[in-house]
Write a protein that holds these residues in place. Sequence first.
Motif, short mmCIF file in Angstrom:
data_model
loop_
_atom_site.label_atom_id
_atom_site.label_comp_id
_atom_site.label_asym_id
_atom_site.label_seq_id
_atom_site.Cartn_x
_atom_site.Cartn_y
_atom_site.Cartn_z
N ALA A 17 33.10 30.70 36.63
CA ALA A 17 33.45 30.31 38.00
C ALA A 17 34.46 31.28 38.58
CB ALA A 17 33.99 28.88 38.03
N ALA A 18 35.38 31.76 37.75
CA ALA A 18 36.40 32.70 38.23
C ALA A 18 35.78 34.01 38.70
CB ALA A 18 37.43 32.96 37.14
N ILE A 19 34.76 34.50 38.00
CA ILE A 19 34.16 35.78 38.39
C ILE A 19 33.02 35.61 39.39
CG2 ILE A 19 34.84 36.90 36.24
CD1 ILE A 19 31.87 36.73 35.37
N ALA A 20 32.73 34.39 39.78
CA ALA A 20 31.63 34.14 40.71
C ALA A 20 31.94 34.67 42.11
CB ALA A 20 31.32 32.65 40.78
N HIS A 21 33.18 34.76 42.47
CA HIS A 21 33.55 35.18 43.83
C HIS A 21 33.61 36.70 43.90
CE1 HIS A 21 35.64 35.50 47.61
NE2 HIS A 21 35.41 34.20 47.80
N PRO A 22 32.98 37.31 44.91
CA PRO A 22 32.95 38.78 45.00
C PRO A 22 34.33 39.42 45.14
CG PRO A 22 31.95 37.78 46.94
CD PRO A 22 32.21 36.68 45.98
N VAL A 23 35.27 38.74 45.78
CA VAL A 23 36.62 39.31 45.90
C VAL A 23 37.26 39.41 44.52
CG1 VAL A 23 38.97 38.89 46.77
CG2 VAL A 23 37.00 38.61 48.29
N ARG A 24 37.10 38.38 43.71
CA ARG A 24 37.69 38.41 42.37
C ARG A 24 37.03 39.47 41.50
NH1 ARG A 24 38.24 32.76 43.60
NH2 ARG A 24 36.33 32.21 42.52
N ARG A 25 35.72 39.66 41.66
CA ARG A 25 35.05 40.72 40.89
C ARG A 25 35.58 42.09 41.30
NH1 ARG A 25 30.53 37.48 42.00
NH2 ARG A 25 29.73 39.04 43.46
N LYS A 26 35.78 42.29 42.59
CA LYS A 26 36.33 43.57 43.08
C LYS A 26 37.76 43.77 42.57
CE LYS A 26 36.73 47.27 45.64
NZ LYS A 26 36.28 48.55 45.12
N LEU A 27 38.55 42.71 42.55
CA LEU A 27 39.90 42.81 42.00
C LEU A 27 39.85 43.24 40.54
CD1 LEU A 27 41.53 39.63 43.58
CD2 LEU A 27 42.06 42.01 44.16
N LEU A 28 38.94 42.66 39.77
CA LEU A 28 38.79 43.05 38.37
C LEU A 28 38.36 44.50 38.25
CD1 LEU A 28 37.07 39.86 36.90
CD2 LEU A 28 39.45 40.59 36.59
N ASP A 29 37.45 44.94 39.13
CA ASP A 29 37.03 46.34 39.12
C ASP A 29 38.21 47.27 39.36
OD1 ASP A 29 34.40 45.53 38.74
OD2 ASP A 29 33.81 45.83 40.84
N MET A 30 39.05 46.90 40.32
CA MET A 30 40.23 47.72 40.62
C MET A 30 41.20 47.75 39.44
SD MET A 30 40.85 46.48 44.55
CE MET A 30 42.34 47.45 44.81
N LEU A 31 41.39 46.60 38.81
CA LEU A 31 42.32 46.52 37.68
C LEU A 31 41.76 47.18 36.43
CD1 LEU A 31 43.64 42.92 38.31
CD2 LEU A 31 44.93 45.06 38.55
N ALA A 32 40.44 47.37 36.37
CA ALA A 32 39.84 48.08 35.24
C ALA A 32 40.25 49.55 35.23
CB ALA A 32 38.32 47.95 35.27
N VAL A 33 40.59 50.08 36.40
CA VAL A 33 41.01 51.48 36.51
C VAL A 33 42.47 51.61 36.07
CG1 VAL A 33 41.32 53.43 38.08
CG2 VAL A 33 39.35 51.90 38.35
N HIS A 34 43.34 50.79 36.64
CA HIS A 34 44.75 50.73 36.24
C HIS A 34 45.42 49.53 36.90
CE1 HIS A 34 46.05 52.42 40.14
NE2 HIS A 34 45.07 53.29 40.00
N GLU A 35 46.63 49.24 36.47
CA GLU A 35 47.36 48.10 37.02
C GLU A 35 47.70 48.35 38.48
OE1 GLU A 35 52.00 48.83 35.99
OE2 GLU A 35 50.73 48.18 34.32
#
Length: 112
Positions: A17-35
């Motif tokens: 449910a947490a990753i279901a929202h596109p904004v949260r997925r984009k946030l995770l993508d950004m954080l995958a690069v660096h903090e």
Amino acid sequence: MPPVTKTIQHADTDVFAAIAHPVRRKLLDMLAVHEHSVKDLAEPFDLSRPAISQHLRILLDVGLVSEYRQGREHRYQLHAEHLSEVSHWVQQYERFWHKRLDALGKYLEEQE
């Protein structure tokens, strides 16, 4: 017992449910690069910082990100290991993809 229905209120306890929202997925993508700070995370979105903070709170609650203070900033880091539940779920369907790709490969070879 009636089936459990997942709603946005349950997103704090469910990685799916947490990753279901596109904004949260984009946030995770950004954080995958660096903090990032909240300010940096909010920049590419047409959302307020409080709205971004709400999305981050859900990601924090399921353990996908952690937060620490650096001066006056709150900084966020990814904890991708908590996506293992999603990875395990997806892996059970990979055999279907491999079968279809193999069939496509055979078809393409026959067309040559």
